[in-house]
Write a protein that holds these residues in place. Structure first.
Motif, PDB file in Angstrom:
ATOM      1  N   GLU A   2       0.825  -1.216   0.000  1.00  0.00           N
ATOM      2  CA  GLU A   2       0.000   0.000   0.000  1.00  0.00           C
ATOM      3  C   GLU A   2       0.855   1.260   0.000  1.00  0.00           C
ATOM      4  O   GLU A   2       0.555   2.213  -0.727  1.00  0.00           O
ATOM      5  CB  GLU A   2      -0.916   0.037   1.213  1.00  0.00           C
ATOM      6  CG  GLU A   2      -2.097  -0.877   1.146  1.00  0.00           C
ATOM      7  CD  GLU A   2      -2.938  -0.740   2.386  1.00  0.00           C
ATOM      8  OE1 GLU A   2      -3.864   0.093   2.389  1.00  0.00           O
ATOM      9  OE2 GLU A   2      -2.647  -1.451   3.372  1.00  0.00           O
ATOM     10  N   ARG A   6       1.160   4.176  -2.697  1.00  0.00           N
ATOM     11  CA  ARG A   6       0.931   5.574  -2.311  1.00  0.00           C
ATOM     12  C   ARG A   6       2.069   6.449  -2.814  1.00  0.00           C
ATOM     13  O   ARG A   6       1.838   7.508  -3.397  1.00  0.00           O
ATOM     14  CB  ARG A   6       0.816   5.683  -0.792  1.00  0.00           C
ATOM     15  CG  ARG A   6       0.657   7.111  -0.308  1.00  0.00           C
ATOM     16  CD  ARG A   6       0.614   7.209   1.187  1.00  0.00           C
ATOM     17  NE  ARG A   6      -0.721   6.886   1.668  1.00  0.00           N
ATOM     18  CZ  ARG A   6      -1.069   6.943   2.938  1.00  0.00           C
ATOM     19  NH1 ARG A   6      -0.193   7.296   3.862  1.00  0.00           N
ATOM     20  NH2 ARG A   6      -2.291   6.636   3.311  1.00  0.00           N
ATOM     21  N   PRO A  21      -5.566   7.179  -0.809  1.00  0.00           N
ATOM     22  CA  PRO A  21      -6.478   6.456   0.079  1.00  0.00           C
ATOM     23  C   PRO A  21      -5.869   6.228   1.452  1.00  0.00           C
ATOM     24  O   PRO A  21      -4.649   6.126   1.591  1.00  0.00           O
ATOM     25  CB  PRO A  21      -6.710   5.126  -0.633  1.00  0.00           C
ATOM     26  CG  PRO A  21      -5.851   5.096  -1.822  1.00  0.00           C
ATOM     27  CD  PRO A  21      -5.122   6.387  -1.930  1.00  0.00           C
ATOM     28  N   GLU A  22      -6.732   6.165   2.456  1.00  0.00           N
ATOM     29  CA  GLU A  22      -6.280   5.773   3.784  1.00  0.00           C
ATOM     30  C   GLU A  22      -5.724   4.360   3.690  1.00  0.00           C
ATOM     31  O   GLU A  22      -6.155   3.564   2.857  1.00  0.00           O
ATOM     32  CB  GLU A  22      -7.452   5.775   4.768  1.00  0.00           C
ATOM     33  CG  GLU A  22      -8.052   7.121   5.013  1.00  0.00           C
ATOM     34  CD  GLU A  22      -9.304   7.030   5.878  1.00  0.00           C
ATOM     35  OE1 GLU A  22      -9.999   6.001   5.829  1.00  0.00           O
ATOM     36  OE2 GLU A  22      -9.575   8.002   6.583  1.00  0.00           O
ATOM     37  N   VAL A  24      -5.281   0.553   4.577  1.00  0.00           N
ATOM     38  CA  VAL A  24      -6.119  -0.510   5.124  1.00  0.00           C
ATOM     39  C   VAL A  24      -5.314  -1.290   6.154  1.00  0.00           C
ATOM     40  O   VAL A  24      -5.783  -1.571   7.247  1.00  0.00           O
ATOM     41  CB  VAL A  24      -6.626  -1.447   4.001  1.00  0.00           C
ATOM     42  CG1 VAL A  24      -7.370  -2.635   4.584  1.00  0.00           C
ATOM     43  CG2 VAL A  24      -7.509  -0.676   3.034  1.00  0.00           C
ATOM     44  N   THR A  58      -5.303  12.377   2.802  1.00  0.00           N
ATOM     45  CA  THR A  58      -6.014  11.115   2.604  1.00  0.00           C
ATOM     46  C   THR A  58      -7.459  11.363   2.212  1.00  0.00           C
ATOM     47  O   THR A  58      -8.043  12.393   2.534  1.00  0.00           O
ATOM     48  CB  THR A  58      -6.017  10.234   3.870  1.00  0.00           C
ATOM     49  OG1 THR A  58      -6.609  10.950   4.932  1.00  0.00           O
ATOM     50  CG2 THR A  58      -4.624   9.774   4.230  1.00  0.00           C
ATOM     51  N   ASN A  61     -11.062   5.410   2.397  1.00  0.00           N
ATOM     52  CA  ASN A  61     -10.825   4.197   1.617  1.00  0.00           C
ATOM     53  C   ASN A  61     -12.051   3.305   1.749  1.00  0.00           C
ATOM     54  O   ASN A  61     -12.376   2.846   2.837  1.00  0.00           O
ATOM     55  CB  ASN A  61      -9.575   3.482   2.104  1.00  0.00           C
ATOM     56  CG  ASN A  61      -9.173   2.342   1.212  1.00  0.00           C
ATOM     57  OD1 ASN A  61     -10.008   1.723   0.573  1.00  0.00           O
ATOM     58  ND2 ASN A  61      -7.888   2.070   1.173  1.00  0.00           N
ATOM     59  N   LYS A  62     -12.721   3.049   0.644  1.00  0.00           N
ATOM     60  CA  LYS A  62     -13.941   2.240   0.684  1.00  0.00           C
ATOM     61  C   LYS A  62     -13.669   0.797   1.110  1.00  0.00           C
ATOM     62  O   LYS A  62     -14.567   0.098   1.547  1.00  0.00           O
ATOM     63  CB  LYS A  62     -14.638   2.267  -0.669  1.00  0.00           C
ATOM     64  CG  LYS A  62     -13.832   1.670  -1.781  1.00  0.00           C
ATOM     65  CD  LYS A  62     -14.539   1.734  -3.101  1.00  0.00           C
ATOM     66  CE  LYS A  62     -13.612   1.127  -4.159  1.00  0.00           C
ATOM     67  NZ  LYS A  62     -14.101   1.190  -5.460  1.00  0.00           N
ATOM     68  N   ASP A  63     -12.402   0.349   0.995  1.00  0.00           N
ATOM     69  CA  ASP A  63     -12.043  -1.015   1.381  1.00  0.00           C
ATOM     70  C   ASP A  63     -11.702  -1.140   2.861  1.00  0.00           C
ATOM     71  O   ASP A  63     -11.550  -2.240   3.357  1.00  0.00           O
ATOM     72  CB  ASP A  63     -10.837  -1.503   0.566  1.00  0.00           C
ATOM     73  CG  ASP A  63     -11.163  -1.590  -0.916  1.00  0.00           C
ATOM     74  OD1 ASP A  63     -12.334  -1.858  -1.255  1.00  0.00           O
ATOM     75  OD2 ASP A  63     -10.248  -1.381  -1.717  1.00  0.00           O
ATOM     76  N   LYS A  64     -11.573  -0.024   3.552  1.00  0.00           N
ATOM     77  CA  LYS A  64     -11.174  -0.042   4.959  1.00  0.00           C
ATOM     78  C   LYS A  64     -12.363  -0.400   5.834  1.00  0.00           C
ATOM     79  O   LYS A  64     -13.453   0.133   5.681  1.00  0.00           O
ATOM     80  CB  LYS A  64     -10.636   1.335   5.365  1.00  0.00           C
ATOM     81  CG  LYS A  64     -10.039   1.362   6.750  1.00  0.00           C
ATOM     82  CD  LYS A  64      -9.382   2.694   7.021  1.00  0.00           C
ATOM     83  CE  LYS A  64      -8.741   2.681   8.375  1.00  0.00           C
ATOM     84  NZ  LYS A  64      -8.055   3.919   8.663  1.00  0.00           N
TER      85      LYS A  64
END
Length: 66
Positions: A2, A6, A21-22, A24, A58, A61-64
């Motif tokens: 990640e 980034r 994104p933030e 995960v 940031t 993050n939709k995956d977090k």
């Protein structure tokens, strides 16, 4: 991986403000936490100094998982 993604995003961006994104999966070496959406947060300011002249912020993050 990640963080590598980034850094690649920041490096390849042509914008002065770069949204990333933030994370995960928080690496153990980031014991104080990740950067935030707050440009005045000290962690964000450190990123900004390193990646000058870019500002790094940031986005959620939709995956977090919450």
């Amino acid at each position: 991986m990640e963080l590598k993604n980034r850094y690649k995003t920041i490096k390849n961006s042509t914008s002065i403000i770069v949204y990333v994104p933030e994370l995960v999966s928080i690496p153990e070496t980031l014991f104080s936490g990740d950067i935030t959406g707050d440009t005045k947060d000290w962690k964000n300011e450190c990123y900004d100094l390193f990646f000058k002249p870019k500002k790094v912020i940031t986005k959620p993050n939709k995956d977090k998982e919450n």
